[in-house]
Design a protein around this motif. Structure first.
Motif, PDB file in Angstrom:
ATOM      1  N   TYR A 279       0.833  -1.205   0.000  1.00 43.78           N
ATOM      2  CA  TYR A 279       0.000   0.000   0.000  1.00 43.78           C
ATOM      3  C   TYR A 279       0.872   1.261   0.000  1.00 43.78           C
ATOM      4  CZ  TYR A 279      -3.763   3.238   1.119  1.00 43.78           C
ATOM      5  OH  TYR A 279      -4.663   4.280   1.074  1.00 43.78           O
ATOM      6  N   GLY A 280       2.004   1.191   0.705  1.00 43.87           N
ATOM      7  CA  GLY A 280       2.928   2.329   0.723  1.00 43.87           C
ATOM      8  C   GLY A 280       3.494   2.616  -0.656  1.00 43.87           C
ATOM      9  N   GLN A 281       3.822   1.542  -1.405  1.00 36.19           N
ATOM     10  CA  GLN A 281       4.312   1.720  -2.774  1.00 36.19           C
ATOM     11  C   GLN A 281       3.259   2.401  -3.638  1.00 36.19           C
ATOM     12  OE1 GLN A 281       5.266  -2.290  -3.926  1.00 36.19           O
ATOM     13  NE2 GLN A 281       7.347  -2.210  -3.102  1.00 36.19           N
ATOM     14  N   TYR A 282       2.016   1.988  -3.446  1.00 33.92           N
ATOM     15  CA  TYR A 282       0.924   2.571  -4.228  1.00 33.92           C
ATOM     16  C   TYR A 282       0.802   4.066  -3.943  1.00 33.92           C
ATOM     17  CZ  TYR A 282      -3.849   3.177  -6.061  1.00 33.92           C
ATOM     18  OH  TYR A 282      -4.951   3.600  -6.758  1.00 33.92           O
ATOM     19  N   LEU A 283       0.886   4.452  -2.665  1.00 36.96           N
ATOM     20  CA  LEU A 283       0.783   5.865  -2.291  1.00 36.96           C
ATOM     21  C   LEU A 283       1.964   6.663  -2.833  1.00 36.96           C
ATOM     22  CD1 LEU A 283      -0.455   5.673   1.424  1.00 36.96           C
ATOM     23  CD2 LEU A 283      -1.808   6.115  -0.640  1.00 36.96           C
ATOM     24  N   ASN A 284       3.163   6.057  -2.828  1.00 33.78           N
ATOM     25  CA  ASN A 284       4.341   6.750  -3.338  1.00 33.78           C
ATOM     26  C   ASN A 284       4.262   6.982  -4.840  1.00 33.78           C
ATOM     27  OD1 ASN A 284       5.568   6.943  -0.818  1.00 33.78           O
ATOM     28  ND2 ASN A 284       6.628   4.978  -1.038  1.00 33.78           N
ATOM     29  N   LEU A 285       3.641   6.035  -5.550  1.00 34.97           N
ATOM     30  CA  LEU A 285       3.491   6.188  -6.998  1.00 34.97           C
ATOM     31  C   LEU A 285       2.443   7.241  -7.354  1.00 34.97           C
ATOM     32  CD1 LEU A 285       3.552   2.421  -8.111  1.00 34.97           C
ATOM     33  CD2 LEU A 285       5.374   4.109  -8.430  1.00 34.97           C
ATOM     34  N   ASP A 286       1.475   7.425  -6.464  1.00 35.74           N
ATOM     35  CA  ASP A 286       0.352   8.344  -6.714  1.00 35.74           C
ATOM     36  C   ASP A 286       0.786   9.781  -6.431  1.00 35.74           C
ATOM     37  OD1 ASP A 286      -2.123   9.458  -7.154  1.00 35.74           O
ATOM     38  OD2 ASP A 286      -2.941   8.856  -5.203  1.00 35.74           O
ATOM     39  N   LYS A 287       1.489  10.379  -7.369  1.00 35.05           N
ATOM     40  CA  LYS A 287       2.066  11.704  -7.165  1.00 35.05           C
ATOM     41  C   LYS A 287       1.014  12.809  -7.077  1.00 35.05           C
ATOM     42  CE  LYS A 287       6.389  10.929  -6.708  1.00 35.05           C
ATOM     43  NZ  LYS A 287       7.004  11.222  -5.395  1.00 35.05           N
ATOM     44  N   MET A 292      -5.592   7.226  -7.574  1.00 33.11           N
ATOM     45  CA  MET A 292      -5.502   6.398  -8.779  1.00 33.11           C
ATOM     46  C   MET A 292      -4.109   6.563  -9.395  1.00 33.11           C
ATOM     47  SD  MET A 292      -8.772   5.311  -9.064  1.00 33.11           S
ATOM     48  CE  MET A 292      -9.338   5.062 -10.730  1.00 33.11           C
ATOM     49  N   LEU A 293      -3.731   5.605 -10.248  1.00 28.59           N
ATOM     50  CA  LEU A 293      -2.424   5.666 -10.896  1.00 28.59           C
ATOM     51  C   LEU A 293      -2.591   5.823 -12.405  1.00 28.59           C
ATOM     52  CD1 LEU A 293      -0.372   2.840  -9.094  1.00 28.59           C
ATOM     53  CD2 LEU A 293      -0.533   5.271  -8.517  1.00 28.59           C
ATOM     54  N   SER A 294      -1.906   6.812 -12.942  1.00 29.90           N
ATOM     55  CA  SER A 294      -1.860   6.978 -14.396  1.00 29.90           C
ATOM     56  C   SER A 294      -0.726   6.126 -14.944  1.00 29.90           C
ATOM     57  CB  SER A 294      -1.622   8.444 -14.748  1.00 29.90           C
ATOM     58  OG  SER A 294      -0.340   8.848 -14.274  1.00 29.90           O
TER      59      SER A 294
END
Length: 453
Positions: A279-287, A292-294
């Protein structure tokens, strides 16, 4: 007169008497008449003695509709009573302790080290004394399953007791999961499994540190692993039997161990550190922090060396919302890339690589993805590798049935699916493969230096 002569004359004389030989057609007609006669008699006799066969017994019982409240309540209550009865048939702690006492009392010497053994005769004696609930375990079949290489024809008491414990646990878990089977059809929907895991969290000491606000994300993370691997056709439901047969439930219930090592927690998908990591990786990617992630944000995943061509395919094939990926879709992506040796993960990646939806990869498909690797190599100042060389290596590794096509089954059977997919989608993965011999040599040198010191 010689009998040979009589036979010769008999054969030479035409048969014109009343016993004239019947033609083949006449014999067939007679045979059919007899068959019809005897079959009619048999059928008539059956009809008279078995009236039950006049009607087909009922074999389909429809589920109650949503507006049939009374029928639904009746079904729920009857299922609850059935599961309670099944639960009472299981051995409780006191009965298990009594079983262990009886087994220990009837052990058959000599011991193997510190391991107590029991022969078949004493095995049957324990079965008689243990009570009716234990009867199913004391059979010749179970004894033969656990019989290995003992020269006295005995089995290990500990192995047998562990077998009984495992069976009891499986039945208890089956009953527990069945309580969440709303349809009563032997499978769990996603919402059913979410409810099961949510109510299980307070019983797992290793998850005590999780904040309640994170529960929904933890449940989603846990449930996705079950559905990613056990529901490859994406039907939205998985069989309870499949849940019991796989190791995922063992991994989840392993979190009951208060002294679980740090290494075990790191390798267990269901542990708190693992869930927080994902979940932390997901939040870090979500700039842009929109939840959501583009495609651009996902491109930074891992070592940020996945090709744009592969990422384009991810967003073309996977479920997105206005061109962006949610956490659930991201979890499928992570599970596929972190478990590339598994058939379900290879199926996920294969679908992305199969750009023509033909069910196989050909030279065009391989070249389409490897060109992007070559372009990244140029950008990073590396000399591009010839596609022909890579193509030949891939076909040599996979050894497909058709020399011009690689199917999903070919990839799985080759045990090289993880290597092949890595070569085609990730520059860092390709570089690691291309320099594998040099990397192994460096590791050996480093190991030798450590040994010297």
């Amino acid at each position: 007169m010689d009998w040979k002569e009589v036979l010769r004359r008999r054969l030479a004389t035409p048969n014109t008497g009343p016993n004239k030989k019947k033609s083949e057609q006449e014999l067939k007609d007679e045979e059919m008449d007899l068959f019809t006669k005897y079959y009619s008699e048999w059928k008539g006799g059956r009809k008279n003695t078995n009236e039950f066969y006049k009607t087909i017994p009922r074999f389909y019982y429809r589920l109650p509709a949503e507006d049939e409240v009374l029928l639904q309540k009746l079904r729920e209550e009857s299922r609850a009573v059935f599961l309670q009865r099944k639960s009472r048939e299981l051995l409780d702690n006191e009965e298990l302790q009594n079983l262990w006492f009886l087994l220990d009392k009837h052990q058959t010497p000599p011991m193997i080290g510190e391991e107590a053994m029991i022969n078949y005769e004493n095995f049957l004696k324990v079965g008689e004394k243990a009570g009716p609930k234990c009867k199913q375990f004391f059979t010749a079949k179970v004894f033969a399953k656990l019989l290995h290489t003992d020269s006295y024809g005995r089995i290990s008491i500990m192995q047998f007791f562990n077998y009984v414990m495992r069976k009891v646990w499986l039945h208890q878990t089956r009953i527990g999961l069945s309580l969440y089977d709303v349809a009563g059809q032997g499978y769990l929907r996603e919402s059913d499994l979410e409810n099961y895991i949510l109510e299980l969290i307070p019983t797992l000491p290793q998850l005590d540190g999780l904040e309640k606000s994170f529960y929904s994300f933890y449940v989603c993370t846990a449930v996705r692993k079950f559905f990613f691997f056990l529901d490859p056709l994406r039907t939205g439901k998985i069989k309870i039997q499949d849940i019991l047969a796989c190791s995922f439930l063992d991994d989840l219930l392993e979190l009951r161990d208060e002294e679980l090592s740090k290494e075990s927690q790191e390798t267990n998908w269901f542990s708190a550190p693992s869930a927080l990591r994902v979940y932390g990786q997901y939040l870090n990617l979500d700039k842009d922090h929109n939840g959501m992630l583009s495609k651009e944000e996902l491109s930074r995943y891992g070592t940020a060396t996945m090709t744009n061509v592969f990422l384009d395919r991810v967003f073309q094939e996977c479920l997105t919302y206005d061109g962006e990926m949610d956490y659930k879709t991201y979890l499928d992506f992570v599970l596929a890339l972190e478990n590339r040796k598994e058939p379900a993960a290879l199926q996920y990646i294969f679908k992305l690589l199969d750009i023509e939806n033909k069910g196989y990869l050909n030279v065009f498909s391989l070249n389409y993805f490897f060109r992007a690797i070559q372009e990244l190599m140029k950008i990073h100042g590396q000399d591009p590798v010839s596609f022909q060389d890579v193509k030949d290596e891939i076909f040599d590794m996979v050894k497909p049935k058709d020399p011009l096509k690689i199917s999903l089954q070919d990839l799985i059977n080759s045990n090289q699916g993880d290597t092949v997919t890595t070569i085609l989608i990730d520059l860092n993965g390709f570089w690691t493969y291309e320099n594998r011999e040099a990397l192994v040599a460096n590791d050996n040198e480093n190991s030798a230096e450590l040994d010297d010191t």
